[in-house]
Design a protein around this motif. Structure first.
Motif, PDB file in Angstrom:
ATOM      1  N   ALA A 283     -28.814  -5.821  11.600  1.00 29.57           N
ATOM      2  CA  ALA A 283     -28.488  -4.681  12.391  1.00 29.57           C
ATOM      3  C   ALA A 283     -27.544  -4.741  13.420  1.00 29.57           C
ATOM      4  N   THR A 284     -27.110  -6.182  14.044  1.00 29.88           N
ATOM      5  CA  THR A 284     -26.371  -6.300  15.114  1.00 29.88           C
ATOM      6  C   THR A 284     -24.840  -6.489  14.513  1.00 29.88           C
ATOM      7  N   VAL A 285     -24.475  -7.030  13.364  1.00 31.20           N
ATOM      8  CA  VAL A 285     -23.401  -7.242  12.920  1.00 31.20           C
ATOM      9  C   VAL A 285     -23.152  -6.515  11.639  1.00 31.20           C
ATOM     10  N   GLY A 286     -23.977  -6.222  10.583  1.00 34.80           N
ATOM     11  CA  GLY A 286     -23.614  -5.679   9.431  1.00 34.80           C
ATOM     12  C   GLY A 286     -22.465  -5.865   8.588  1.00 34.80           C
ATOM     13  N   ALA A 287     -22.077  -5.244   7.879  1.00 31.94           N
ATOM     14  CA  ALA A 287     -20.898  -5.322   6.662  1.00 31.94           C
ATOM     15  C   ALA A 287     -19.533  -5.201   7.575  1.00 31.94           C
ATOM     16  N   ASN A 288     -18.197  -5.410   6.976  1.00 34.79           N
ATOM     17  CA  ASN A 288     -16.794  -5.136   7.405  1.00 34.79           C
ATOM     18  C   ASN A 288     -16.768  -4.038   8.340  1.00 34.79           C
ATOM     19  N   ALA A 289     -16.182  -3.939   9.423  1.00 31.65           N
ATOM     20  CA  ALA A 289     -16.052  -2.782  10.305  1.00 31.65           C
ATOM     21  C   ALA A 289     -15.030  -1.971   9.598  1.00 31.65           C
ATOM     22  N   ALA A 290     -15.381  -0.544   9.995  1.00 34.98           N
ATOM     23  CA  ALA A 290     -14.258   0.621   9.393  1.00 34.98           C
ATOM     24  C   ALA A 290     -12.975   0.501  10.216  1.00 34.98           C
ATOM     25  N   SER A 291     -11.738   0.744   9.409  1.00 37.45           N
ATOM     26  CA  SER A 291     -10.463   0.959  10.034  1.00 37.45           C
ATOM     27  C   SER A 291     -10.439   1.742  10.897  1.00 37.45           C
ATOM     28  N   THR A 292      -9.649   1.810  11.963  1.00 36.75           N
ATOM     29  CA  THR A 292      -9.332   2.793  13.043  1.00 36.75           C
ATOM     30  C   THR A 292      -7.831   3.299  12.837  1.00 36.75           C
ATOM     31  N   ASP A 293      -7.150   3.049  11.925  1.00 31.22           N
ATOM     32  CA  ASP A 293      -5.830   3.309  11.747  1.00 31.22           C
ATOM     33  C   ASP A 293      -5.648   4.732  11.098  1.00 31.22           C
ATOM     34  N   ALA A 294      -5.154   5.734  12.043  1.00 31.44           N
ATOM     35  CA  ALA A 294      -4.911   7.136  11.570  1.00 31.44           C
ATOM     36  C   ALA A 294      -3.762   7.441  11.621  1.00 31.44           C
ATOM     37  N   THR A 295      -2.553   6.662  11.205  1.00 28.85           N
ATOM     38  CA  THR A 295      -1.289   6.959  11.208  1.00 28.85           C
ATOM     39  C   THR A 295      -0.553   6.899   9.817  1.00 28.85           C
ATOM     40  N   LEU A 296       0.392   7.688   9.521  1.00 26.92           N
ATOM     41  CA  LEU A 296       1.162   7.679   8.469  1.00 26.92           C
ATOM     42  C   LEU A 296       2.209   6.451   8.529  1.00 26.92           C
ATOM     43  N   SER A 297       2.563   6.171   7.154  1.00 28.46           N
ATOM     44  CA  SER A 297       3.514   5.102   7.092  1.00 28.46           C
ATOM     45  C   SER A 297       5.006   5.611   6.578  1.00 28.46           C
ATOM     46  N   ALA A 298       4.876   6.882   6.209  1.00 27.65           N
ATOM     47  CA  ALA A 298       6.094   7.805   5.743  1.00 27.65           C
ATOM     48  C   ALA A 298       5.590   9.214   5.642  1.00 27.65           C
ATOM     49  N   LEU A 299       6.525   9.865   5.878  1.00 28.43           N
ATOM     50  CA  LEU A 299       6.411  11.453   5.751  1.00 28.43           C
ATOM     51  C   LEU A 299       7.899  11.959   5.524  1.00 28.43           C
ATOM     52  N   SER A 300       7.971  12.911   4.371  1.00 29.21           N
ATOM     53  CA  SER A 300       9.291  13.398   3.865  1.00 29.21           C
ATOM     54  C   SER A 300       9.125  14.701   3.371  1.00 29.21           C
ATOM     55  N   LEU A 301       9.861  15.298   3.103  1.00 30.93           N
ATOM     56  CA  LEU A 301       9.975  16.872   2.660  1.00 30.93           C
ATOM     57  C   LEU A 301      10.953  16.716   1.408  1.00 30.93           C
ATOM     58  N   LYS A 302      10.645  17.618   0.457  1.00 30.44           N
ATOM     59  CA  LYS A 302      11.536  17.756  -0.890  1.00 30.44           C
ATOM     60  C   LYS A 302      11.499  19.125  -1.067  1.00 30.44           C
ATOM     61  N   ASP A 303      12.777  19.613  -1.603  1.00 29.53           N
ATOM     62  CA  ASP A 303      12.820  21.221  -2.186  1.00 29.53           C
ATOM     63  C   ASP A 303      12.506  21.149  -3.500  1.00 29.53           C
ATOM     64  N   ARG A 304      12.730  22.454  -4.400  1.00 32.12           N
ATOM     65  CA  ARG A 304      12.196  22.639  -5.546  1.00 32.12           C
ATOM     66  C   ARG A 304      12.896  21.802  -6.540  1.00 32.12           C
ATOM     67  N   ASP A 305      14.458  21.221  -6.148  1.00 29.68           N
ATOM     68  CA  ASP A 305      14.854  20.327  -7.017  1.00 29.68           C
ATOM     69  C   ASP A 305      14.676  18.911  -6.783  1.00 29.68           C
ATOM     70  N   GLY A 306      13.766  18.605  -5.920  1.00 35.15           N
ATOM     71  CA  GLY A 306      13.457  17.022  -5.566  1.00 35.15           C
ATOM     72  C   GLY A 306      14.429  16.683  -4.596  1.00 35.15           C
ATOM     73  N   ALA A 307      15.251  17.295  -4.032  1.00 33.18           N
ATOM     74  CA  ALA A 307      16.294  16.759  -3.038  1.00 33.18           C
ATOM     75  C   ALA A 307      15.686  16.861  -1.673  1.00 33.18           C
ATOM     76  N   THR A 308      15.881  15.883  -0.930  1.00 33.38           N
ATOM     77  CA  THR A 308      15.293  15.677   0.383  1.00 33.38           C
ATOM     78  C   THR A 308      15.776  16.509   1.375  1.00 33.38           C
ATOM     79  N   VAL A 309      14.790  17.077   2.122  1.00 29.05           N
ATOM     80  CA  VAL A 309      15.179  18.150   3.293  1.00 29.05           C
ATOM     81  C   VAL A 309      14.821  17.106   4.485  1.00 29.05           C
ATOM     82  N   ALA A 310      16.058  17.013   5.180  1.00 30.01           N
ATOM     83  CA  ALA A 310      15.887  16.088   6.333  1.00 30.01           C
ATOM     84  C   ALA A 310      15.064  16.572   7.524  1.00 30.01           C
ATOM     85  N   VAL A 311      14.434  15.603   8.037  1.00 26.63           N
ATOM     86  CA  VAL A 311      13.529  15.923   9.160  1.00 26.63           C
ATOM     87  C   VAL A 311      14.177  15.330  10.418  1.00 26.63           C
TER      88      VAL A 311
END
Length: 543
Positions: A67-95
């Motif tokens: 009851a004190t220690v239990g199984a593996n502790a849940a992650s606290t990481d709420a970040t993104l490692s990548a974020l990108s935008l693409k148009d209808r042709d798959g070309a990158t829309v710069a942020v």
């Protein structure tokens, strides 16, 4: 024995599934738990009862530790490692700025043609969850759940898209915000067909360039109408011009198509606005219509003569459309010729930036004909007209032999139960049926050009469309004072006279006639004949 002095009796490796941290689940802790239980139960610590207490204390200790220690502790990481935008042709829309997991606010610009954007958000921890929100923190729905990643439809102007990441522990969250500004479209949302917002990457020449006094390029882009039951009203064509001036004689017309897919006849000439560079709207004539499921062309040429009277229609290599009514389509290449009536056309990949506007015809405003026929009343003749009938074409010509002094016109409106047909003369005055007892409408013909208008008034009483037919009746070859003549009869056979081949018998032709009953007889002045073909040595003789 259970106690601090007997730690060796416990395994140094924790049981499967346990995550024992130092100081949290040691044997001393278990021993202290046992002694605590003894005090609470009033049992004195006596060495004579160790084994009995071990049996009870061990499972209780295990339970308390889990009851004190239990199984593996849940992650606290709420970040993104990548974020990108693409148009209808798959070309990158710069942020902007460039993505950084620690930065949560971004902007991006999208051209007008990008009506939908793909958001690719990669979470740093696989256990985290990602949701997409609008500017009011309401959950967005994927605009295309079949496509990979998350699709968002864009309005003109600023579009706020939020990517909310919730860590595995369900407590920690991070929200990344991207404001995508889409340029205001030039294409009308209700256009029948438009590619005006595609990339402007080519210039298409029409007219006579300075370096050529004879070539006069004509450009045409084909399109296919949709499946509207009664066809479509055509109101305007919008194009983008460059290096254009009034002196260049800019002309925009609508052509129908030959069976081989090339331009054929001009249907409508669109009214020119004040010619200048930029996006211009050319207006179609009143009641101009297009049939459903039919191929047409927008034709660009010049009415000016002489070198230097040329201009550019701005074009694109893109095959995409920005507005498209159901069933409508545009050719993926354009036609180029040296004159509008040419039989020789070449095709090129770049197509003009163009927009075709109008609306679907309905029963109430349908003033089209579905058929138009002309009969001359003589069993040996059928008076035809040119070009062949097309409900979208309103001007026709015909020729009638001199003996045809009356024709019968049959006009069939598309809305046979609601539209009305009237027949007009060249001054747009109502004609009277020359023989009301005969089926169809009878019109007497004068020698020369006879203009006949067939005006169709739609069921709504206001929409009209007039088909114009010019019938030219031949002048008579017969002299007014001739004693006898058949010169105006239909020419159907040739009579040969003379020696057609060496060694052949000479031919002669004779036609008998009988004079009238004038007591004093007649004075013969001349004989007129119709010769089809003659050689210089024929030695023609009439006796």
């Amino acid at each position: 024995m259970l106690g601090t002095r007997n730690r060796a009796a416990f395994p140094r490796v924790p049981p499967m599934g346990w995550d024992v941290r130092a100081g949290l689940c040691g044997h001393g802790v278990v021993a202290r738990r046992v002694r605590l239980l003894r005090r609470k139960s009033g049992v004195r610590s006596r060495r004579s009862r160790p084994l009995r207490r071990v049996a009870l204390a061990l499972p209780l200790g295990a339970f308390l530790c889990s009851a004190t220690v239990g199984a593996n502790a849940a992650s606290t990481d709420a970040t993104l490692s990548a974020l990108s935008l693409k148009d209808r042709d798959g070309a990158t829309v710069a942020v902007s700025p460039a993505f950084d997991a620690a930065v949560t606010s971004y902007t991006a610009d999208a051209p007008a043609r990008v009506a939908r954007i793909t958001v690719e958000a990669t979470k740093s921890d696989d256990g985290a969850e990602v949701v997409h929100l609008d500017g009011d923190d309401q959950t967005l729905t994927d605009a295309d759940a079949v496509a990979e990643h998350f699709q968002v439809d864009l309005e003109a102007g600023a579009n706020t898209i939020k990517v909310k990441v919730t860590a595995e522990d369900t407590i920690n969250t991070t929200t990344y915000t991207v404001v995508v500004t889409r340029a205001v479209p030039m294409a009308s949302a209700d256009a029948l067909l438009s590619n005006l917002d595609e990339s402007d990457d080519s210039g298409i020449v029409a007219g006579t360039p300075v370096d050529s006094s004879t070539a006069a390029p004509v450009a045409a882009i084909g399109f296919q109408t949709g499946s509207g039951e009664r066809g479509y009203n055509l109101t305007s064509v919008k194009v983008v011009l460059a290096n254009a001036a009034a002196s260049d004689g800019v002309r925009v017309r609508i052509f129908n198509a030959r069976s081989n897919g090339n331009p054929y006849y001009s249907l409508y000439t669109l009214a020119n606005p004040t010619i200048s560079d930029g996006t211009l709207t050319f207006t179609a004539p009143a009641s101009a219509t297009l049939q459903n499921g039919t191929r047409y062309f927008v034709m660009f040429d010049s009415t000016a003569s002489g070198a230097g009277n040329d201009y550019e229609i701005r074009g694109t290599e893109s095959e995409s459309l920005n507005s498209q009514a159901v069933g409508w389509s545009m050719n993926t290449d354009r036609h180029v010729g040296k004159k509008p009536g040419t039989l020789f056309w070449q095709t090129h990949d770049e197509v003009p930036l163009v927009e075709i506007s109008g609306d679907a015809l309905v029963r109430a405003n349908d003033a089209n004909l579905t058929a138009l026929s002309i009969e001359d009343g003589n069993s040996r003749f059928r008076t035809g007209y040119s070009p062949r009938f097309d409900p979208s074409m309103t001007s026709y010509t015909s020729a009638a032999a001199t003996q045809i002094d009356q024709i019968t016109i049959d006009a069939t409106p598309a809305n046979a139960d609601g539209a009305e047909v009237a027949y007009l003369d060249g001054d747009e005055q109502l004609l009277t049926d020359a023989d009301a007892d005969t089926e169809g409408f009878q019109v007497d013909l004068e020698v020369g050009a006879n203009t006949i208008g067939v005006r169709v008034t739609a069921e709504n009483g206001t929409t009209t469309r007039t088909y114009t037919l010019v019938v030219t009746r031949e002048a008579s070859r017969v002299s007014a004072d001739a004693l006898a003549s058949n010169l105006d009869e239909h020419f159907s056979k040739r009579l040969y006279i003379g020696n057609l081949e060496p060694g052949k018998t000479l031919r002669a032709q004779a036609l008998g006639f009988e004079t009238g009953g004038n007591e004093a007889g007649y004075v013969l002045t001349s004989v007129k004949i119709l010769i089809w073909e003659i050689t210089h040595s024929a030695g023609t003789r009439v006796r």
